[in-house]
Design a protein around this motif. Sequence first.
Motif, PDB file in Angstrom:
ATOM      1  N   TYR A   1      13.763  -6.942 -11.942  1.00  0.00           N
ATOM      2  CA  TYR A   1      13.492  -7.862 -13.049  1.00  0.00           C
ATOM      3  C   TYR A   1      12.531  -8.968 -12.610  1.00  0.00           C
ATOM      4  O   TYR A   1      11.714  -9.443 -13.401  1.00  0.00           O
ATOM      5  CB  TYR A   1      14.809  -8.454 -13.540  1.00  0.00           C
ATOM      6  CG  TYR A   1      14.671  -9.370 -14.739  1.00  0.00           C
ATOM      7  CD1 TYR A   1      13.943  -8.980 -15.858  1.00  0.00           C
ATOM      8  CD2 TYR A   1      15.263 -10.630 -14.752  1.00  0.00           C
ATOM      9  CE1 TYR A   1      13.810  -9.812 -16.959  1.00  0.00           C
ATOM     10  CE2 TYR A   1      15.142 -11.467 -15.845  1.00  0.00           C
ATOM     11  CZ  TYR A   1      14.416 -11.047 -16.944  1.00  0.00           C
ATOM     12  OH  TYR A   1      14.283 -11.876 -18.025  1.00  0.00           O
ATOM     13  N   THR A   2      12.615  -9.366 -11.353  1.00  0.00           N
ATOM     14  CA  THR A   2      11.672 -10.350 -10.821  1.00  0.00           C
ATOM     15  C   THR A   2      10.249  -9.818 -10.882  1.00  0.00           C
ATOM     16  O   THR A   2       9.316 -10.537 -11.265  1.00  0.00           O
ATOM     17  CB  THR A   2      12.039 -10.705  -9.369  1.00  0.00           C
ATOM     18  OG1 THR A   2      13.386 -11.183  -9.314  1.00  0.00           O
ATOM     19  CG2 THR A   2      11.110 -11.777  -8.821  1.00  0.00           C
ATOM     20  N   ASN A   3      10.058  -8.561 -10.511  1.00  0.00           N
ATOM     21  CA  ASN A   3       8.728  -7.952 -10.597  1.00  0.00           C
ATOM     22  C   ASN A   3       8.236  -7.898 -12.041  1.00  0.00           C
ATOM     23  O   ASN A   3       7.056  -8.149 -12.314  1.00  0.00           O
ATOM     24  CB  ASN A   3       8.748  -6.536 -10.007  1.00  0.00           C
ATOM     25  CG  ASN A   3       8.876  -6.547  -8.499  1.00  0.00           C
ATOM     26  OD1 ASN A   3       8.465  -7.501  -7.841  1.00  0.00           O
ATOM     27  ND2 ASN A   3       9.446  -5.494  -7.941  1.00  0.00           N
ATOM     28  N   GLU A   4       9.119  -7.567 -12.970  1.00  0.00           N
ATOM     29  CA  GLU A   4       8.737  -7.523 -14.385  1.00  0.00           C
ATOM     30  C   GLU A   4       8.297  -8.903 -14.874  1.00  0.00           C
ATOM     31  O   GLU A   4       7.340  -9.024 -15.648  1.00  0.00           O
ATOM     32  CB  GLU A   4       9.907  -7.011 -15.220  1.00  0.00           C
ATOM     33  CG  GLU A   4       9.760  -7.193 -16.723  1.00  0.00           C
ATOM     34  CD  GLU A   4       8.521  -6.551 -17.310  1.00  0.00           C
ATOM     35  OE1 GLU A   4       8.080  -6.997 -18.381  1.00  0.00           O
ATOM     36  OE2 GLU A   4       7.963  -5.616 -16.684  1.00  0.00           O
ATOM     37  N   ALA A   5       8.985  -9.952 -14.428  1.00  0.00           N
ATOM     38  CA  ALA A   5       8.607 -11.307 -14.816  1.00  0.00           C
ATOM     39  C   ALA A   5       7.211 -11.653 -14.297  1.00  0.00           C
ATOM     40  O   ALA A   5       6.402 -12.247 -15.019  1.00  0.00           O
ATOM     41  CB  ALA A   5       9.633 -12.310 -14.288  1.00  0.00           C
ATOM     42  N   ILE A   6       6.916 -11.263 -13.073  1.00  0.00           N
ATOM     43  CA  ILE A   6       5.588 -11.531 -12.499  1.00  0.00           C
ATOM     44  C   ILE A   6       4.519 -10.762 -13.275  1.00  0.00           C
ATOM     45  O   ILE A   6       3.465 -11.313 -13.628  1.00  0.00           O
ATOM     46  CB  ILE A   6       5.569 -11.151 -11.012  1.00  0.00           C
ATOM     47  CG1 ILE A   6       6.498 -12.080 -10.219  1.00  0.00           C
ATOM     48  CG2 ILE A   6       4.149 -11.223 -10.449  1.00  0.00           C
ATOM     49  CD1 ILE A   6       6.698 -11.663  -8.776  1.00  0.00           C
TER      50      ILE A   6
ATOM     51  N   LEU B   1       1.535 -19.729  -9.400  1.00  0.00           N
ATOM     52  CA  LEU B   1       2.540 -19.433 -10.416  1.00  0.00           C
ATOM     53  C   LEU B   1       3.499 -18.352  -9.933  1.00  0.00           C
ATOM     54  O   LEU B   1       4.717 -18.430 -10.155  1.00  0.00           O
ATOM     55  CB  LEU B   1       1.855 -18.998 -11.713  1.00  0.00           C
ATOM     56  CG  LEU B   1       2.761 -18.647 -12.899  1.00  0.00           C
ATOM     57  CD1 LEU B   1       3.626 -19.836 -13.296  1.00  0.00           C
ATOM     58  CD2 LEU B   1       1.928 -18.179 -14.090  1.00  0.00           C
ATOM     59  N   THR B   2       2.965 -17.347  -9.259  1.00  0.00           N
ATOM     60  CA  THR B   2       3.810 -16.278  -8.725  1.00  0.00           C
ATOM     61  C   THR B   2       4.774 -16.799  -7.671  1.00  0.00           C
ATOM     62  O   THR B   2       5.953 -16.408  -7.631  1.00  0.00           O
ATOM     63  CB  THR B   2       2.934 -15.164  -8.133  1.00  0.00           C
ATOM     64  OG1 THR B   2       2.082 -14.628  -9.154  1.00  0.00           O
ATOM     65  CG2 THR B   2       3.790 -14.037  -7.566  1.00  0.00           C
ATOM     66  N   LEU B   3       4.303 -17.696  -6.817  1.00  0.00           N
ATOM     67  CA  LEU B   3       5.176 -18.289  -5.802  1.00  0.00           C
ATOM     68  C   LEU B   3       6.308 -19.083  -6.451  1.00  0.00           C
ATOM     69  O   LEU B   3       7.451 -19.044  -5.983  1.00  0.00           O
ATOM     70  CB  LEU B   3       4.360 -19.189  -4.875  1.00  0.00           C
ATOM     71  CG  LEU B   3       3.378 -18.483  -3.939  1.00  0.00           C
ATOM     72  CD1 LEU B   3       2.543 -19.498  -3.165  1.00  0.00           C
ATOM     73  CD2 LEU B   3       4.116 -17.568  -2.972  1.00  0.00           C
ATOM     74  N   VAL B   4       5.992 -19.799  -7.528  1.00  0.00           N
ATOM     75  CA  VAL B   4       7.030 -20.542  -8.253  1.00  0.00           C
ATOM     76  C   VAL B   4       8.059 -19.583  -8.839  1.00  0.00           C
ATOM     77  O   VAL B   4       9.278 -19.807  -8.748  1.00  0.00           O
ATOM     78  CB  VAL B   4       6.400 -21.409  -9.359  1.00  0.00           C
ATOM     79  CG1 VAL B   4       7.484 -22.023 -10.247  1.00  0.00           C
ATOM     80  CG2 VAL B   4       5.541 -22.513  -8.758  1.00  0.00           C
ATOM     81  N   LEU B   5       7.588 -18.474  -9.432  1.00  0.00           N
ATOM     82  CA  LEU B   5       8.506 -17.490 -10.007  1.00  0.00           C
ATOM     83  C   LEU B   5       9.392 -16.871  -8.935  1.00  0.00           C
ATOM     84  O   LEU B   5      10.612 -16.713  -9.136  1.00  0.00           O
ATOM     85  CB  LEU B   5       7.710 -16.393 -10.720  1.00  0.00           C
ATOM     86  CG  LEU B   5       7.067 -16.767 -12.053  1.00  0.00           C
ATOM     87  CD1 LEU B   5       6.164 -15.637 -12.538  1.00  0.00           C
ATOM     88  CD2 LEU B   5       8.122 -17.075 -13.097  1.00  0.00           C
ATOM     89  N   ILE B   6       8.799 -16.517  -7.801  1.00  0.00           N
ATOM     90  CA  ILE B   6       9.584 -15.921  -6.718  1.00  0.00           C
ATOM     91  C   ILE B   6      10.648 -16.898  -6.231  1.00  0.00           C
ATOM     92  O   ILE B   6      11.801 -16.523  -5.967  1.00  0.00           O
ATOM     93  CB  ILE B   6       8.652 -15.495  -5.567  1.00  0.00           C
ATOM     94  CG1 ILE B   6       7.778 -14.316  -6.003  1.00  0.00           C
ATOM     95  CG2 ILE B   6       9.454 -15.120  -4.327  1.00  0.00           C
ATOM     96  CD1 ILE B   6       6.726 -13.929  -4.993  1.00  0.00           C
ATOM     97  N   GLY B   7      10.278 -18.186  -6.147  1.00  0.00           N
ATOM     98  CA  GLY B   7      11.250 -19.186  -5.726  1.00  0.00           C
ATOM     99  C   GLY B   7      12.384 -19.346  -6.713  1.00  0.00           C
ATOM    100  O   GLY B   7      13.564 -19.379  -6.331  1.00  0.00           O
ATOM    101  N   LEU B   8      12.064 -19.443  -8.005  1.00  0.00           N
ATOM    102  CA  LEU B   8      13.102 -19.618  -9.025  1.00  0.00           C
ATOM    103  C   LEU B   8      14.019 -18.403  -9.116  1.00  0.00           C
ATOM    104  O   LEU B   8      15.247 -18.536  -9.194  1.00  0.00           O
ATOM    105  CB  LEU B   8      12.454 -19.887 -10.384  1.00  0.00           C
ATOM    106  CG  LEU B   8      11.707 -21.224 -10.526  1.00  0.00           C
ATOM    107  CD1 LEU B   8      11.028 -21.301 -11.880  1.00  0.00           C
ATOM    108  CD2 LEU B   8      12.661 -22.390 -10.344  1.00  0.00           C
ATOM    109  N   PHE B   9      13.409 -17.215  -9.111  1.00  0.00           N
ATOM    110  CA  PHE B   9      14.227 -16.003  -9.191  1.00  0.00           C
ATOM    111  C   PHE B   9      15.013 -15.782  -7.900  1.00  0.00           C
ATOM    112  O   PHE B   9      16.087 -15.176  -7.928  1.00  0.00           O
ATOM    113  CB  PHE B   9      13.342 -14.790  -9.492  1.00  0.00           C
ATOM    114  CG  PHE B   9      13.065 -14.598 -10.958  1.00  0.00           C
ATOM    115  CD1 PHE B   9      13.736 -13.639 -11.684  1.00  0.00           C
ATOM    116  CD2 PHE B   9      12.141 -15.391 -11.613  1.00  0.00           C
ATOM    117  CE1 PHE B   9      13.501 -13.464 -13.034  1.00  0.00           C
ATOM    118  CE2 PHE B   9      11.888 -15.228 -12.966  1.00  0.00           C
ATOM    119  CZ  PHE B   9      12.576 -14.268 -13.680  1.00  0.00           C
ATOM    120  N   GLY B  10      14.481 -16.257  -6.774  1.00  0.00           N
ATOM    121  CA  GLY B  10      15.228 -16.168  -5.524  1.00  0.00           C
ATOM    122  C   GLY B  10      16.484 -17.029  -5.559  1.00  0.00           C
ATOM    123  O   GLY B  10      17.547 -16.623  -5.075  1.00  0.00           O
TER     124      GLY B  10
END
Length: 268
Positions: free
Chosen positions: A177-182, A233-242
């Motif tokens: 799901y993290t990949n789908e969000a990215i 933006l991708t780094l922020v998403l990875i951090g939040l989803f992490g």
Amino acid sequence: MSCLQTISDYAFRSLGYGERLLPRGDFTLCQQFTLIGSGMIWNVYFGVLALLAGFFLAVTLAVGKSSANPMARKPAEWFIFVFRGSPLFIQFFFGYFLFLSLKSVSSVFDPFTSAALGALVVLFLNTSAYTAEIFYGALLSIPKGDVEAADAYGMTGFKRFRRITFPTMLRLAWPSYTNEAIFLFHATTLVFFSGFPALRQKGDALYYASYFADKTFNPFVPYPILAGYFILLTLVLIGLFGVANRRLNRHMPQTKLPRMKFRLNLIR
């Protein structure tokens, strides 16, 4: 013009605030960073709202597809198949012309011909289909023992889904799901290159990057700036989803991860 003045004039240009006219010549790096960053507001808007709304529809579709009742299973299967089987770019075109046709029938659909709402609906439906397939696979992967233990404790129906099935599904599906969000946030760059027009030059980041590339005949400045914004933006998403992933797996044993080693890869 100083860089601070440029930021003051163009920081919210994509929303219609500030200087109305775009720069015409002697483009500075500050102007390009500011306007492309201003356009990122639209990309974040599309991505966040489509992701939040799509999550709930995706859960419904995944449960429907896993249902034994064909009245619930078949519509979910066809919805997922149609939106996963057709390109997103084509979906934008069909969505825009569909809303244009509905606009002639009723004025209620007038707002949907703008990118702010019409393109958001298309992204919402598209990500719902992809996320539903991810959640459906996670539902099939839930250990049988978890369900049997829930039955042994007398959990049935919605209580079992809320306490056992849903959390386990999320834990199993979260990396995908993290990949789908990215991918969804990256797909927002297609909005203003599809049927939905950019009214009064209120476009997204790619819209402004293309503007600078066309005016300067040099794509090697605005497009790397655009890529840099999306990397951040991708780094922020990875951090939040992490953070969410650690929350979902807080009851699991935490092992110390080895340090990452970087090696030169000469042959892929």
